[in-house]
Design an enzyme around this catalytic site. Structure first.
Site, short mmCIF file in Angstrom:
data_model
loop_
_atom_site.label_atom_id
_atom_site.label_comp_id
_atom_site.label_asym_id
_atom_site.label_seq_id
_atom_site.Cartn_x
_atom_site.Cartn_y
_atom_site.Cartn_z
N SER A 1 -4.36 -3.23 10.70
CA SER A 1 -3.16 -4.06 10.59
C SER A 1 -2.42 -4.13 11.91
O SER A 1 -2.40 -3.17 12.67
CB SER A 1 -2.22 -3.50 9.52
OG SER A 1 -1.05 -4.30 9.48
N LYS B 1 -5.49 -0.76 2.66
CA LYS B 1 -5.08 -1.95 3.44
C LYS B 1 -4.69 -3.10 2.52
O LYS B 1 -3.75 -3.85 2.78
CB LYS B 1 -6.22 -2.39 4.38
CG LYS B 1 -5.95 -3.71 5.13
CD LYS B 1 -4.71 -3.61 5.98
CE LYS B 1 -4.33 -4.77 6.86
NZ LYS B 1 -4.62 -6.10 6.58
N HIS C 1 -1.29 -2.37 1.34
CA HIS C 1 -0.39 -2.66 2.48
C HIS C 1 -0.04 -4.15 2.48
O HIS C 1 1.12 -4.54 2.63
CB HIS C 1 -1.10 -2.26 3.79
CG HIS C 1 -0.49 -2.83 5.03
ND1 HIS C 1 -0.63 -4.16 5.40
CD2 HIS C 1 0.27 -2.26 6.00
CE1 HIS C 1 0.03 -4.38 6.53
NE2 HIS C 1 0.58 -3.24 6.91
N ASN C 2 -1.05 -4.99 2.30
CA ASN C 2 -0.80 -6.43 2.33
C ASN C 2 0.02 -6.89 1.12
O ASN C 2 0.81 -7.82 1.23
CB ASN C 2 -2.12 -7.20 2.40
CG ASN C 2 -2.69 -7.19 3.80
OD1 ASN C 2 -2.39 -6.30 4.59
ND2 ASN C 2 -3.53 -8.15 4.12
N GLU D 1 3.38 -6.27 2.08
CA GLU D 1 3.70 -7.30 3.10
C GLU D 1 4.12 -8.61 2.42
O GLU D 1 5.12 -9.23 2.78
CB GLU D 1 2.44 -7.47 3.97
CG GLU D 1 2.46 -8.56 4.99
CD GLU D 1 1.06 -8.67 5.67
OE1 GLU D 1 0.58 -7.66 6.21
OE2 GLU D 1 0.47 -9.76 5.65
#
Ligand code: 6PG
Length: 472
Positions: A129, A183, A186-187, A190
């Protein structure tokens, strides 16, 4: 020429920047791209004068690497990744290591780890990222796979990653597809924060009639607070200040209001639903993108479906960060992180990932898109109580909720009186109110289920499963 330490496949912008990062950190490299002219352009351009060689084909690429080979693939997730693995496998030898740095689905990574390891190769699925700049200067990296494979690239990744006060923004995440799973989540976070900031912009613009410059000033104020200091608030300020070079108007106002998506937010929500994790704020941000993409339908509906006109409401003073609006943004941002961390802890148990929550918060503190000051508090919360079942129950976060809930509720009431959608703010309020309510009305849902389908119910006053003949 001596053999290179590190190989990269895929010279897109992320690939180029990651190989330049590796080389800058002392790892001589070799690059391969499906179209050789792209490799030549890179070697004659940004790669010129560096310890980076090019390879015409995969055989040549593999021959130019020292053993065990360390090969990072930066290609499109999905079929393209499988195609590269299939093409390169015949040239690999025992112990060679493939690293997938794309946004792959974690289930694909699970399958690839098993397949490649059965051939005695190593395979790491690594979330990266930080966008193009992060890739070059220091991203946050989330590598998952077998620990011994990670050990072979630990020193490389430690040097390439962003650095924060307590170390570099990379750590061994766990086995199998855990790196790509983390990940993906994480997105999801986001997506949540991006939508939250978009909702605050909509209210500042439509309720308070603020200019781009004024809204940017609010972002600048927020970015100086412990609760909201973050990369996403920082770039929101930049976006709001940027003018169209043609006529000097605010550029944001010229952008079509349809948000794209490449899949990771959707996968976060699918995984959450499968795991039984509640992620309403993150889901609302995904749904907001879906609704945004229905532009022509929305244009049609606006002519038919009437709503209230904009209510005159005091969203707070610009000079003190518009206090109730800031409450809404802080609590929704906290909810996005809390929901993301909860998916991770449920997935950790369900998939035996053994995730270290403080370490995940630590490696998100720098380099990545959701980096923020709040992550230090999140890291502390999980360090203080490794069994913490939900971030909102940590004393610091609970205090934020208790102080800011009235502000969030006020903002939502203003938005609904004015007919302005605030899906992340409203979902956050419902999330918090549901979470803090020990008796919810699902007793009635249970009654209905038993009434029409004999699904049985539990009672609050005695043990066992019960059924009632409701219709007699
Ligand atoms: C990152 C980003 C990066 C990319 C996403 C955006 O962490 O650097 O998340 O991976 O920008 O693919 O996703 P959407 O296109 O789905 O918004």
């Amino acid at each position: 020429m001596s053999k290179a330490h590190f190989g990269l496949i895929g010279l897109g912008v992320m690939g180029e920047n990651l190989v330049l990062n590796a080389e800058r950190n002392g790892f001589s490299s070799v690059v391969y791209n499906r179209t050789f002219s792209k490799t030549q352009d890179f070697l004659n351009g940004r790669g010129a004068g560096k310890s980076i060689q090019g390879a015409k084909d995969l055989q040549d690429f593999v021959n130019k690497l020292e053993r065990p080979r360390r090969i990072l693939m930066m290609v499109k997730a999905g079929a393209a990744t499988d195609a590269v693995i299939q093409k390169i496998s015949p040239y690999l030898q025992e112990g060679d290591l493939l690293i997938d740095g794309g946004n792959s689905q974690f289930a694909d990574t699970e399958r690839r780890v098993a397949e490649l390891e059965s051939k005695s190769f190593g395979y790491i699925g690594m979330g990266v990222s930080g966008g193009a700049k992060g890739a070059l200067e220091g991203p946050s990296m989330m590598p998952g796979g077998t620990k011994s494979s990670y050990d072979a690239i630990e020193s490389l990744l430690n040097k390439m990653a962003a650095q924060v006060d307590d170390g570099s923004c990379v750590c061994y995440i766990g086995p199998g597809g855990s790196g790509h799973f983390v990940k993906t989540v994480h997105n999801g976070i986001e997506y949540g924060i991006e939508q939250i900031l978009a909702e605050s912009y909509d209210l500042m613009k439509r309720v308070s009639g603020m200019s781009g410059e004024q809204m940017a000033n609010v972002m600048s104020y927020w970015n100086q607070t412990e609760e909201l200091s973050s990369y996403l608030v920082e770039i929101t300020e930049t976006c709001l200040r940027t003018k169209d070079p043609v006529d000097g108007d605010d550029l944001v106002e010229k952008i079509m209001d349809k948000a794209g998506q490449k899949g990771t937010g959707l996968w976060t929500v699918i995984s959450a639903l499968e795991l039984g994790a509640a992620v309403p704020t993150i889901y609302a941000s995904l749904n907001a993108r879906v609704m945004s993409s229905m532009k022509s339908k929305r244009e049609e509906a606006q002519l038919i479906l009437k709503g209230p006109s904009i209510e005159n409401f005091d969203l707070g003073d610009i000079s003190n960060g518009m206090s109730p609006l800031m409450d809404a943004v802080v609590l929704s941002t906290i909810a996005s992180y809390a929901q993301g961390m909860e998916i991770l802890s449920i997935a950790s148990a369900e998939y035996n990932y053994n995730l270290e929550m403080p370490s995940i918060a630590q490696i998100w503190k720098g380099g990545c898109i959701i980096r923020s000051k709040l992550l230090k508090r999140i890291q502390d919360a999980f360090n203080n109580d490794p069994q913490l079942s939900n971030l909102l129950l940590d004393p610091w976060f609970a205090d934020q909720i208790n102080r800011r809930l009235p502000g969030l509720a006020k903002v939502i009431s203003c938005a609904s009186n004015s007919g302005i959608p605030v899906p992340c703010f409203s979902s956050t309020l419902d999330y918090i109110n549901s979470f803090r309510t020990s008796r919810l009305p699902q007793n009635l849902v249970q009654a209905m289920r038993d009434c029409f389908g004999s699904h049985t119910y539990e009672r609050v006053d005695k043990e066992g499963d019960f059924h009632t003949e409701w219709l007699n």
